[in-house]
Scaffold this motif. Structure first.
Motif, mmCIF file in Angstrom:
data_model
loop_
_atom_site.group_PDB
_atom_site.id
_atom_site.type_symbol
_atom_site.label_atom_id
_atom_site.label_comp_id
_atom_site.label_asym_id
_atom_site.label_seq_id
_atom_site.Cartn_x
_atom_site.Cartn_y
_atom_site.Cartn_z
ATOM 1 N N ASN A 1 0.825 -1.222 0.000
ATOM 2 C CA ASN A 1 0.000 0.000 0.000
ATOM 3 C C ASN A 1 0.852 1.262 0.000
ATOM 4 O OD1 ASN A 1 -2.274 -1.673 0.225
ATOM 5 N ND2 ASN A 1 -2.117 -1.671 2.461
ATOM 6 N N GLN B 1 2.364 4.663 -0.931
ATOM 7 C CA GLN B 1 2.024 5.859 -1.703
ATOM 8 C C GLN B 1 3.102 6.902 -1.466
ATOM 9 O OE1 GLN B 1 -1.923 7.078 -0.520
ATOM 10 N NE2 GLN B 1 -2.909 5.651 -1.913
ATOM 11 N N ASP C 1 0.451 5.759 -6.241
ATOM 12 C CA ASP C 1 0.522 4.379 -5.752
ATOM 13 C C ASP C 1 1.755 3.703 -6.351
ATOM 14 O OD1 ASP C 1 -1.867 4.396 -4.259
ATOM 15 O OD2 ASP C 1 -3.045 4.130 -6.092
ATOM 16 N N GLY D 1 1.730 3.527 3.789
ATOM 17 C CA GLY D 1 2.222 2.182 3.528
ATOM 18 C C GLY D 1 3.708 2.037 3.811
ATOM 19 N N ASP E 1 -5.929 -1.238 -0.114
ATOM 20 C CA ASP E 1 -4.677 -1.732 -0.688
ATOM 21 C C ASP E 1 -4.793 -1.713 -2.205
ATOM 22 O OD1 ASP E 1 -5.397 -4.333 -1.861
ATOM 23 O OD2 ASP E 1 -5.670 -5.011 0.218
ATOM 24 N N SER E 2 -3.626 -1.717 -2.849
ATOM 25 C CA SER E 2 -3.594 -1.504 -4.301
ATOM 26 C C SER E 2 -4.141 -2.679 -5.096
ATOM 27 C CB SER E 2 -2.156 -1.202 -4.749
ATOM 28 O OG SER E 2 -1.282 -2.195 -4.266
#
Length: 879
Positions: free
Chosen positions: A158, A160, A174, A203, A413-414
């Motif tokens: 996660n 960024q 991201d 993150g 989360d991505s």
């Protein structure tokens, strides 16, 4: 150069000979530190005080003044020499003081490097100075930490990173260690790379150092800043050209007059002194100082309009700007994500049209604020925008959280591209999910519509997708919001969701900028947006501001890479938006515009703007949001970060240049009057009508006051309706040359007339034609020179009124609209009177007392230039 983003982790570790698990050994790190050097920026050579002094005096005009001062001292005119050297010293001091704060950009870049970094070395986690990082080091990243070098990410959770200072991207990016690309990718799209001096906001991650110091992306900016040459401004070029003309003219006049006198049989030493007098007459000694003073006064005026000028010549250069290259984020826009559109209850509408009392709108707003980790003051810009939107419509996040307490959550989360929070609602629980539409819509089974929850139909989904496409077409960032009600417990679930709506947000343009862009168009100034943001987002903002109309007027950084500098010169004439560009691209764009003969102003606030700010003719940095690096590389800083202030500064710059031109043309016409009087008088075999000290006095004192007052003439209200002036245009364009010559000759002839009339009167000759030049007493000559001296001074003082406008009468411009000029004329006349009536000055200036009758005659003929100019202006207005 290696494209690290296109390589696999295995390729990276092999190329850099490192181990992900244990990192480098201390011995290997030490060896590499010797090989690559410390992870810091090289310091540029600082400008010494002597070099700054040399830059101030190294101009043709100054050298001519120095030679004139030396000659004056050599022939015994010590007072003249001292006055000239004082003028030179004042000019140098003012210039050094104004520019001594310059060139701080590299120092500020150095300060941005991170003091500490967490690395794996010898199989252990260690905290070391970031200066000791080397390629191959394994670095651990957590939220809130600056990236200490360029890294190829090998693990992300996660993560960024806020990269706006480097790329211009307005929201955190991201990062994904698993992403890869084999084609060329702009900096802002390299998802597996973390760049030095950017900030981790969310993150965690791990990365291998690929580049340090000057080899990092930010280091390349430092190289560009250090390698650029300082260019001279259009005004400096013109003054240098004028200095050459005046210098050559002065030498020619001196030589001609020396030989004329020699063949007339005059004394050789006398002719040398007369030649020096002519040289003094040819050069306006006060011009350099007056230009500097007018620029300095302009600086003070502009500071009141929120523009701080770091370098004096930039004031004048602004006046000839024909292109403003503006960064988007924070300059044209507010640098603040804002919700502008919503899709709720089956309707696509502006945020301001919905009401929280409407059940569907309330649920959407409540969901936006509850499923949110930000506050009004801190957090992710997207989440802050959602809170602001709710606040604007009457909801309070703190009260909502108190009423609906959060009991569980699934963080964003991505992979999922969603975030879910669970809240207590009296006896039961409900959850809110927000995130990407493509993640939420497949998990949706119902929709809240027409005041009730109902099964979502294919038609509903089609409408939702249409609304999302509309938002995307408007370059809005789209978020979907859904909920799940009546949960039995606190377990978070992201299935069987009830769709609440869509939210569209963007970093909106500043409200006043549209009008400023339109004003630029009227003034013949082109506005170009240069940004690191996406093409569609940039175009949407550009359309709204009136900068561009369609996609054909845009170009991306990738397209820039594929064309040569020559092709760019052609294309830059039509392109209005450059998107996804790197710092090198910005410099290329500015260079291409300059190659096309345009005067370029570049605005910006980020580190990525610094090289182009320095490369542009006028670099304009934002004072509030601008980085110290951008400010250090700029010529002008805006204290209110307002694009409109740039337009105001351009207007001020135009007026300042116009006033400088008035002052210079005034000085040149006055000096031409002195040359005419001396040249013709000597040519006709007369005694010199003026002495060298009288000429110098008129140049430095009598001329100077009106010239400064003309430099502060009130602003022309129509100045922004004119096109930018051609930077190659001479001071003498548009008939100014003929105007200067004719008025100078007129002043010269009037001065000669006063001189010959003085000789006639004080020798008792029947007429001016009966004056016996071979039999003139010292007393009569001094009286005649006094009359010529007063006439020259008074006619020049009155002539200053003509310079206020070439077309309008002095009564139309208003006698009292420039009280400084009126005061300068009155003070000048009083000074001349004091020279006449204070005995101490008689020997210094070689003058005698003149009576009231003489004063009446002298003032009368001194008004002739004003009368003739008024008649000429009247005829022009009629024609």
């Amino acid at each position: 150069m290696s494209q690290w983003y296109s390589k696999t982790v295995q390729e990276i570790t092999e190329e850099l000979n490192t181990n992900i698990e244990t990192g480098l050994s201390s011995q290997e790190a030490e060896n590499r530190l010797k090989q690559y050097g410390p992870n810091k920026f090289q310091e540029g050579e600082k400008t010494s005080i002597w070099k700054m002094l040399w830059e101030q005096i190294n101009s043709i005009l100054i050298w001519i003044l120095i030679v004139a001062a030396i000659i004056s001292a050599f022939v015994g005119e010590i007072t003249d020499a001292i006055i000239i050297f004082i003028v030179i010293a004042l000019n140098a001091i003012i210039g050094i003081v104004e520019e001594s704060k310059a060139e701080k950009a590299l120092e500020e870049l150095k300060k941005m490097s991170t003091p500490k970094a967490i690395v794996r070395r010898d199989g252990q986690i260690k905290e070391i100075s970031s200066e000791n990082l080397v390629p191959g080091d394994v670095v651990i990243i957590d939220a809130g930490r600056y990236i200490p070098a360029d890294l190829r990410l090998i693990e992300t959770a996660n993560l960024q990173i806020e990269e706006s200072a480097l790329t211009g991207e307005s929201v955190p990016v991201d990062k994904n260690a698993g992403w890869s690309s084999y084609s060329e990718v702009p900096l802002g799209d390299q998802q597996n790379i973390a760049f030095m001096s950017t900030l981790s906001t969310y993150g965690r991650g791990t990365g291998i150092v690929t580049s340090t110091g000057m080899e990092t992306e930010i280091g390349k900016i430092a190289k560009m800043l250090g390698g650029q040459e300082k260019e001279i401004t259009p005004l400096q070029k013109k003054l240098n050209e004028l200095g050459k003309i005046l210098g050559i003219g002065a030498v020619m006049i001196c030589v001609i007059m020396f030989f004329v006198g020699y063949f007339q049989g005059r004394d050789v030493l006398d002719m040398f002194l007369i030649a020096v007098s002519l040289a003094v007459a040819a050069i306006p000694e006060g011009m350099v100082a007056i230009v500097t003073i007018v620029l300095a006064l302009g600086v003070q005026k502009m500071s009141k309009r929120h523009a701080i000028v770091r370098k004096l010549p930039a004031v004048e250069t602004l006046g000839s700007v024909s292109v403003i290259c503006s960064d988007k984020t924070g300059t044209l826009t507010q640098n603040k994500m804002t919700v502008t559109k919503v899709y709720v209850d089956g309707k696509y509408t502006d945020l301001g049209t919905i009401q929280q009392k409407d059940d569907a709108s309330y649920r959407l707003l409540r969901g936006m604020m509850l499923c949110n980790d930000a506050t009004l003051d801190s957090g992710d810009p997207t989440e802050i925008a959602l809170i602001v939107a709710g606040n604007d419509l009457g909801l309070d996040k703190a009260k909502l959280e108190q009423q609906f307490q959060r009991v569980n959550e699934l963080p964003f989360d991505s992979d999922r591209k969603m975030m879910t929070t669970v809240h207590r609602d009296s006896s039961s629980y409900f959850s809110v999910t927000k995130g990407a539409l493509e993640s939420i819509l497949p998990r949706t089974t119902s929709i809240f519509k027409n005041g009730q929850v109902q099964p979502i139909s294919a038609h509903d989904k089609e409408e939702i997708l249409d609304a999302s496409k509309k938002m995307s077409d408007e370059a809005l960032r789209v978020l979907a919001v859904a909920e799940r009600t009546s949960l039995a417990d606190t377990e978070a679930s992201e299935e069987q969701l009830i769709f609440l709506g869509l939210v569209g947000m963007i970093d909106p343009p500043r409200e006043e900028v549209k009008q400023s862009v339109a004003q630029c168009k009227d003034a013949g100034i082109r506005t170009i947006m240069i940004t690191g943001d996406h093409q569609n987002t940039a175009l949407a903002i550009a359309k709204e501001l009136g900068i561009a109309d369609d996609l054909s007027q845009t170009m991306t950084g990738q397209e820039l890479n594929e064309i040569s500098d020559t092709e760019l010169q052609e294309k830059v004439e039509k392109v209005r938006v450059f998107a996804r560009v790197s710092p090198e691209h910005k410099v290329r764009i500015v260079q291409a515009l300059k190659e096309n003969g345009l005067i370029v102003s570049m605005t910006g606030d980020g580190v990525n703007d610094a090289p182009s700010l320095k490369q542009a003719d006028v670099g304009v940095a934002m004072g509030i949001t601008g980085t110290d690096v951008a400010k250090g590389a700029s010529d002008i800083i805006l204290t209110d970060d307002n694009f409109s202030t740039i337009v105001s500064a351009v207007e001020q710059g135009r007026n300042i240049f116009q006033n400088i031109r008035k002052a210079i043309l005034f000085l040149l016409s006055c000096n031409l009057g002195e040359i005419t009087a001396l040249f013709i008088g000597i040519l006709l075999g007369w005694p010199a009508p003026l002495t060298a000290v009288q000429i110098l006095w008129v140049n430095l004192i009598t001329d100077t006051l009106p010239a400064i007052a003309l430099g502060m003439d009130p602003d022309d209200p129509d100045i922004m309706k004119e096109k930018p002036r051609n930077p190659k245009e001479s001071f003498f364009a548009h008939g100014n040359g003929a105007y200067t010559v004719l008025n100078g000759m007129l002043i010269g002839f009037i001065t000669l007339f006063a001189f010959i009339e003085g000789l006639r009167y004080y020798t008792g000759a029947a007429s001016i034609f009966a004056v016996d030049f071979g039999n003139i007493s010292e007393d009569a000559l001094t009286h005649a020179q006094t009359m010529a001296f007063i006439t020259l001074s008074a006619s020049q003082l009155f002539h200053s009124l003509n310079l206020r406008s070439r077309r309008k009468s002095i009564f139309q411009t208003g006698l009292f609209t420039n009280p400084l000029l009126l005061g300068a004329i009155i003070i000048g006349l009083l000074i001349q009177a004091s020279l006449v009536y204070v005995p101490f000055f008689h020997d210094v200036f070689g003058i005698y007392v003149v009576g009231l009758k003489d004063w009446g005659f002298l003032i009368g003929i001194s008004l002739i230039p004003v009368i003739i100019n008024e008649i000429y202006k009247g005829i022009r207005r009629i024609i």
